[in-house]
Write a protein that holds these residues in place. Structure first.
Motif, PDB file in Angstrom:
ATOM      1  N   SER A 106      -1.374  -3.406 -20.684  1.00 17.89           N
ATOM      2  CA  SER A 106      -2.637  -3.371 -21.010  1.00 17.89           C
ATOM      3  C   SER A 106      -3.703  -3.795 -19.902  1.00 17.89           C
ATOM      4  N   LEU A 111      -6.525  -1.119 -19.713  1.00 19.97           N
ATOM      5  CA  LEU A 111      -7.365  -0.721 -20.874  1.00 19.97           C
ATOM      6  C   LEU A 111      -8.218  -1.624 -21.765  1.00 19.97           C
ATOM      7  N   PRO A 112      -8.163  -2.676 -21.390  1.00 17.95           N
ATOM      8  CA  PRO A 112      -9.603  -3.477 -21.960  1.00 17.95           C
ATOM      9  C   PRO A 112     -11.082  -2.974 -21.335  1.00 17.95           C
ATOM     10  N   ILE A 114     -11.249   0.204 -20.016  1.00 16.06           N
ATOM     11  CA  ILE A 114     -11.295   1.460 -20.816  1.00 16.06           C
ATOM     12  C   ILE A 114     -11.966   1.494 -22.042  1.00 16.06           C
ATOM     13  N   TYR A 115     -11.356   0.688 -22.903  1.00 14.07           N
ATOM     14  CA  TYR A 115     -11.990   0.540 -24.419  1.00 14.07           C
ATOM     15  C   TYR A 115     -13.513  -0.061 -24.210  1.00 14.07           C
ATOM     16  N   GLU A 116     -13.920  -0.915 -23.347  1.00  7.17           N
ATOM     17  CA  GLU A 116     -15.262  -1.222 -23.204  1.00  7.17           C
ATOM     18  C   GLU A 116     -16.057   0.043 -22.828  1.00  7.17           C
ATOM     19  N   SER A 117     -15.649   0.764 -21.853  1.00  3.80           N
ATOM     20  CA  SER A 117     -16.502   1.842 -21.455  1.00  3.80           C
ATOM     21  C   SER A 117     -16.373   2.854 -22.613  1.00  3.80           C
ATOM     22  N   GLN A 118     -15.712   3.117 -23.402  1.00  3.43           N
ATOM     23  CA  GLN A 118     -15.675   3.944 -24.637  1.00  3.43           C
ATOM     24  C   GLN A 118     -16.559   3.320 -25.545  1.00  3.43           C
ATOM     25  N   ARG A 119     -16.742   2.019 -25.647  1.00  2.00           N
ATOM     26  CA  ARG A 119     -17.849   1.643 -26.515  1.00  2.00           C
ATOM     27  C   ARG A 119     -19.059   1.794 -26.193  1.00  2.00           C
ATOM     28  N   THR A 127     -11.515   1.682 -12.573  1.00  2.00           N
ATOM     29  CA  THR A 127     -10.592   0.974 -13.234  1.00  2.00           C
ATOM     30  C   THR A 127     -10.143  -0.055 -12.698  1.00  2.00           C
TER      31      THR A 127
END
Length: 313
Positions: A106, A111-112, A114-119, A127
């Motif tokens: 991760s 991944l953290p 990427i997930y934050e960007s999605q939110r 990245t």
């Protein structure tokens, strides 16, 4: 024979025990110790027994701990009554190894971020991802769990360096060092991961100088016990940029207080002591307990995975 579980297995697991041992009186009671005085055997997670409980347990001969750690148990009271203690060493290796690998991948693959960007609904491709292949990991405690972590890391092209008391060889380790010489390999480590138990020897084992010896972008992971590192030392290493990231599954104080700085730190993953969790956990524990109970009934009073209460594991 009376067997008291201080936690409640699933109904099908209770039925499995009762069908296997019709002659045994099982009680499955969540932290209810009212039947402790008559219990011959207690199955527990190891955190709910006090010295007073042990004193009241007049018939108790064997405690089966459905965990690996025994640091919260009343050692002196148990030793005084010569009660046999065993645990479920080995059943944690699959979920904990997968947890370790999941966290490492991760972070390496961002991944953290990427997930934050999605939110945030951001199309952000910066990245700063890196590869796990070609990195070096130092594993403190290459026993059943550590060796399984080593096996998975090697499959990803990671060099593994194991660290134990003796420095003797362990499975899936490319190199070995003793704990007293661990500082010699820390500067080469991209990942430093501990699955050490809590003992007198491991208490605050890692000092400020150990973190200062690590790479500034190293990932430190503690999946063993929280008292491996003094909390202020861990905080200092993170705040001073001595390491890049910390994945902490265990803490000196649990639950972690709501006002603790870790919660708001971008370079910390707070995992609430769940790296060993799995839907198969109790099932695997019973796979150890059931053969031992058969042997116990037939007169063999030496269950597998005996625990040395003096050594702490």
């Amino acid at each position: 024979m009376d067997v008291l579980f201080t936690f409640v297995p699933r109904e099908n697991q209770q039925e499995r025990l009762q069908a296997e041992f019709p002659e045994v009186n099982f009680r499955f009671l969540y932290k209810d110790k009212s039947f402790l005085p008559t219990a011959d055997i207690v199955v527990t997670y190891g955190e709910d027994l006090t010295a007073e409980d042990i004193e009241s347990a007049e018939n108790l001969k064997w405690i089966m701990v459905a965990s690996a750690g025994i640091e919260k148990m009343p050692h002196a009271a148990i030793a005084k009554k010569e009660i046999i203690v065993s645990n479920v060493k080995g059943i944690h290796k699959t979920p904990m190894a997968e947890s370790a690998l999941a966290h490492v991948l991760s972070l390496k693959r961002s991944l953290p971020f990427i997930y934050e960007s999605q939110r945030n609904r951001e199309w952000n491709r910066k990245t700063k991802s890196s590869e796990l292949a070609g990195s070096t990991a130092v594993l403190l405690g290459p026993g059943a769990i550590g060796s399984e972590i080593g096996r998975l890391l090697q499959a990803f092209g990671v060099k593994t360096i194991g660290c134990n008391r003796s420095g003797n060889d362990a499975e899936y380790m490319d190199e070995m060092v003793s704990i007293e010489n661990v500082s010699a390999v820390l500067p080469d480590a991209d990942i430093v991961l501990s699955v050490l138990p809590s003992t007198k020897e491991t208490y605050h084992l890692l000092k400020k100088e150990h973190f200062q010896a690590m790479k500034e972008d190293a990932i430190f992971m503690n999946l063993g016990r929280g008292d491996l590192v003094e909390d202020q030392v861990m905080l200092g290493a993170l705040e001073n940029g001595e390491i890049g990231y910390a994945v902490l599954d265990v803490f000196e104080e649990e639950p972690l207080p709501a006002d603790h700085p870790y919660w708001k730190m971008d370079n910390v993953i707070v995992s609430p002591h769940v790296s060993s969790h799995s839907g198969k956990y109790v099932e695997r524990a019973l796979d150890i307990f059931i053969p031992n109970l058969h042997d116990w009934i037939e007169g063999d009073k030496s269950p597998s995975n005996p625990v040395d209460m003096k050594r702490g594991y």
